[in-house]
Every structure is written in structure tokens, then in C-alpha cells.
Design a protein around this motif. Structure first.
Motif: not given
Ligand SMILES: Cc1cc2nc3c(=O)[nH]c(=O)nc-3n(C[C@H](O)[C@H](O)[C@H](O)COP(=O)(O)O)c2cc1C
Length: 190
Positions: A150-164
Motif C-alpha cells: 500500500i503506497p505511503d508516498e505521493e508520486v506525481k507526473i510533472v512537465d519536463m524541464n529542458e529535456g531533464d
């Protein structure tokens, strides 16, 4: 609905210490049975692990989140694993085997997510040690593992910054996963 499930089924690396029953694990893995496979060979086999001692022995053999200075602590570690193996008796080229593995594993990940569990695919681990720990005979070879809990952390998708492409933890300790923009993914519309 499928979009939401896929978007939210992120790799999780911090888990609650709540046990998972073998029936639950089996239900998660049951969807692998319906997966497409090269020449319908169905060359994959699964070892389901929820035994506390075995899970604890496996954990130090696993490697996590290579891009960041962070790894789950023992008290944050997965409570179950699914080890994805190949049946060596079945003749299948590595590239197709890996293809089959991807399809089956993603199906299991989505099923686990639907059931309220988080997963992380593990490709970095001491294969020989794990092969010994789970007493896997020579008829099978380990491919990847799935860490589950069961997850015990938040994970989110973010926009990519300068190909990183490197994931990172932000100031709120949220694990952020940059994804390329659709504009970059679709190279041509004809
Ligand atoms: C084949 C494969 C092997 C992976 N091996 C590991 C691993 O050993 N340890 C780990 O922490 N994450 C591992 N990951 C998870 C990736 O780091 C993760 O998919 C990537 O950071 C993107 O995050 P997302 O899954 O939330 O989209 C693996 C993923 C794949 C597909």
C-alpha cells in the motif's frame, strides 16, 4: 477511466507495513494470464512472495531510485514481491521475451492499482542472491521483480524541464516524474 488508472499507476517506493494475503497477490497476477505473448508461448512464470522473513531477506538485494539520494528504509519497504521468470524450456528470443514481460507486468501493475496497491518494477537487484533466496531451480530465469504494497508516498507526473528526464523529490518530498510532452512523442501526423 483507463487514462486515470494509467496516469495514477506510478512507481511507488515507500510502502505501509500492512501485510498482503497470498489470495490478493494471486488475484493481482491473474491478469497476466490474459496477456498477449510471442507465438502465444506464454513463457513467463511467477513467484509470489509475502512471507515476512523472505521479504526482509530480499529487500537488501534490491536497488532503488538511482537518480536521487534516497532509498526506502526497512520500515518503508515493500511487503510483497512478484518475481517474473521465464521458463527456460521454451525457446524465445530475448527481445520478444522482454516484450512479453512488459505487457504482462503492466497488466499486473494496473490490476494492483485498481485493487489499491502500489508497485515498482525492479530491474536492479542481485539476481543470483535472489535466485538462491527463493530457491528457484535452474529451469527458470529471473527477469524482473515487482515490489508491492500500500503506497505511503505521493508520486506525481510533472512537465519536463529542458529535456531533464530525472525524477526528483520536491520541497514537499513529493516524488516528481517528468514526462515528455505529447508534442515531442508524436513525430509525424500523416
Ligand atoms: C524495466 C524497468 C526496470 C526498473 N528498475 C527499477 C529499479 O531497479 N529500481 C527502481 O527504483 N525503479 C525501477 N524502475 C522504475 C523506473 O525508475 C520508473 O518507471 C521511472 O522512474 C518512471 O516512473 P513511473 O514508473 O512512475 O512513470 C524500473 C522500471 C522499468 C520499466
Amino acid at each position: 477511466m483507463l487514462d486515470k488508472l494509467i496516469q495514477e499507476a506510478r512507481s511507488v517506493r515507500k510502502f505501509k507495513q500492512e501485510a498482503i494475503s497470498m489470495d490478493t497477490l494471486e488475484e493481482m497476477v491473474s491478469v497476466a494470464r490474459y496477456s498477449s505473448s510471442t507465438r502465444n508461448l506464454q513463457a513467463l512464470r511467477y513467484v509470489l512472495i509475502n512471507d515476512k522473513k523472505t521479504v526482509e531477506t530480499i529487500f537488501p538485494e534490491t536497488r532503488w531510485a538511482g537518480y536521487i539520494e534516497w532509498s526506502p528504509k526497512k520500515e518503508e519497504s515493500p511487503v510483497a514481491y512478484v518475481v517474473v521468470c521465464r521458463d527456460r524450456m521454451l525457446d524465445i528470443a530475448d527481445n520478444f521475451l522482454h516484450f512479453d514481460m512488459g505487457i504482462a507486468v503492466q497488466n499486473i501493475i494496473l490490476k494492483a492499482k485498481e485493487m489499491g496497491y502500489g508497485t515498482c518494477i525492479l530491474g536492479a537487484f542481485s539476481k543470483d542472491n535472489i535466485q538462491n533466496i527463493i530457491e528457484l531451480g535452474g529451469d527458470y530465469e529471473i527477469g524482473v521483480m515487482l515490489a508491492i504494497g500500500i503506497p505511503d508516498e505521493e508520486v506525481k507526473i510533472v512537465d519536463m524541464n529542458e529535456g531533464d528526464i530525472k525524477y526528483y523529490r520536491d520541497e514537499k518530498n513529493i516524488h516528481c516524474v517528468p514526462k515528455r510532452d505529447m508534442k515531442e512523442l508524436i513525430i509525424k501526423k500523416i
